[in-house]
Design a protein around this motif. Structure first.
Motif, mmCIF file in Angstrom:
data_model
loop_
_atom_site.group_PDB
_atom_site.id
_atom_site.type_symbol
_atom_site.label_atom_id
_atom_site.label_comp_id
_atom_site.label_asym_id
_atom_site.label_seq_id
_atom_site.Cartn_x
_atom_site.Cartn_y
_atom_site.Cartn_z
ATOM 1 N N ALA A 1 6.687 22.875 73.833
ATOM 2 C CA ALA A 1 6.441 23.305 72.400
ATOM 3 C C ALA A 1 7.758 23.264 71.394
ATOM 4 O O ALA A 1 7.723 22.880 70.606
ATOM 5 N N LYS A 2 8.738 23.494 72.189
ATOM 6 C CA LYS A 2 10.268 23.174 71.511
ATOM 7 C C LYS A 2 10.716 22.032 70.869
ATOM 8 O O LYS A 2 10.930 21.641 69.719
ATOM 9 N N GLU B 1 3.883 34.908 62.631
ATOM 10 C CA GLU B 1 5.179 34.973 63.460
ATOM 11 C C GLU B 1 5.167 34.335 64.889
ATOM 12 O O GLU B 1 5.977 34.061 65.300
ATOM 13 N N TRP B 2 3.865 34.691 65.319
ATOM 14 C CA TRP B 2 3.616 34.302 66.634
ATOM 15 C C TRP B 2 3.256 32.546 66.768
ATOM 16 O O TRP B 2 3.227 32.343 68.126
ATOM 17 N N PHE B 3 2.842 32.028 65.746
ATOM 18 C CA PHE B 3 2.151 30.783 65.898
ATOM 19 C C PHE B 3 3.165 29.899 66.759
ATOM 20 O O PHE B 3 4.202 29.816 66.742
ATOM 21 N N TRP B 4 2.565 28.521 67.396
ATOM 22 C CA TRP B 4 3.085 27.471 67.918
ATOM 23 C C TRP B 4 4.328 27.785 69.120
ATOM 24 O O TRP B 4 5.025 26.984 69.399
ATOM 25 N N ARG B 5 4.024 28.947 69.866
ATOM 26 C CA ARG B 5 4.910 28.988 71.001
ATOM 27 C C ARG B 5 4.039 29.369 72.278
ATOM 28 O O ARG B 5 2.849 29.981 72.146
ATOM 29 N N PRO C 1 5.792 22.385 62.470
ATOM 30 C CA PRO C 1 4.456 23.022 62.406
ATOM 31 C C PRO C 1 3.506 22.723 61.005
ATOM 32 O O PRO C 1 4.596 23.120 60.040
ATOM 33 N N PRO C 2 2.487 22.362 60.812
ATOM 34 C CA PRO C 2 1.912 22.489 59.436
ATOM 35 C C PRO C 2 2.031 23.542 58.614
ATOM 36 O O PRO C 2 1.777 23.665 57.651
ATOM 37 N N ALA D 1 9.596 31.429 73.155
ATOM 38 C CA ALA D 1 8.176 31.749 74.262
ATOM 39 C C ALA D 1 8.305 33.380 74.471
ATOM 40 O O ALA D 1 9.099 34.122 73.981
ATOM 41 N N PHE D 2 6.904 33.861 74.794
ATOM 42 C CA PHE D 2 6.652 35.334 74.906
ATOM 43 C C PHE D 2 6.225 35.520 76.459
ATOM 44 O O PHE D 2 5.303 34.849 76.887
#
Ligand SMILES: Cc1cc2nc3c(=O)[nH]c(=O)nc-3n(C[C@H](O)[C@H](O)[C@H](O)COP(=O)(O)O)c2cc1C
Length: 196
Positions: free
Chosen positions: A185-186, A103-107, A194-195, A77-78
């Motif tokens: 998300a984890k 690099e940021w996706f899916w979090r 993730p696709p 997460a960010f």
């Protein structure tokens, strides 16, 4: 197991104050047992955007960019700590963020804003909401705000006065919300990679 959370901050000013809010958030997350790390754009020192990370052939990106790409990919997460310059975003943090995309996706991402005034950087927080969504993060609805920053946190990032008390009261809900989405998300990433 602790979640790996990057707290990103991007003022390059010599007399910067927002670092207080970044420190407060890192300490607060660590106190809850999370693995939080400050990413200080000024310390990372990326140049003004020329090539994005992905535009470098594998293995040839400058070392600070490669190290940051690895940290972003490994994060759960960010938290984006944003000040406000002339109703806009701080360029240092935006510049760092723009170097990366997939690099940021899916979090999930959370926004914490501050300023010298009572509106506590709310206008830049609003701008970041759209940007982080565009960059593939799920922006959580809880935010925290610190304003006026100098009357909310001392130089060590400890809450002071009434504004500090209010920030400290708001932090647990903000962290609860972020951690709920972090774990959601984890587990989804573990269940279904993730696709792309
Ligand atoms: C170029 C510049 C523009 C600013 N514009 C705003 C603004 O639009 N709204 C606001 O509330 N504060 C504004 N401020 C005051 C900042 O909120 C305050 O200086 C804050 O501490 C900046 O974050 P930093 O210390 O982490 O760099 C501005 C400050 C600077 C240097």
């Amino acid at each position: 197991m602790p979640n790996r959370i990057l707290v990103l901050y991007g003022s390059y000013r010599s007399d910067r104050l927002g670092i207080r809010l970044a420190d407060f958030i890192v300490s607060g997350l660590k106190a809850r047992g999370e693995d939080a790390e400050l990413i200080d754009a000024k310390a990372v020192g990326l140049p003004m955007l020329d090539r994005m990370y992905k535009e470098y052939p594998p293995g040839s990106a400058p070392q600070p960019m490669q190290a940051l790409a690895d940290k972003i990919r490994a994060a759960d997460a960010f938290v984006f700590v944003t000040g406000e310059y002339n109703w806009g975003m701080q360029p240092g943090l935006k510049n760092l963020t723009d170097h990366f995309l997939e690099e940021w996706f899916w979090r999930p991402a959370a926004i914490a804003s501050y300023s010298a005034g009572r509106l506590a950087g709310a206008r830049s927080g609003l701008l970041w909401h759209g940007t982080l969504s565009e960059m593939g993060m799920v922006v959580i609805s809880s935010t925290i705000t610190a304003g006026p920053i100098a009357q909310t946190l001392d130089a060590e990032g400890h809450p002071i006065g009434e504004a500090g008390k209010s920030l400290a009261r708001g932090f647990p809900r903000f962290a609860d919300d972020l951690l709920w989405w972090t774990e959601a998300a984890k587990s989804q990433r573990a269940r279904k990679p993730p696709p792309y």
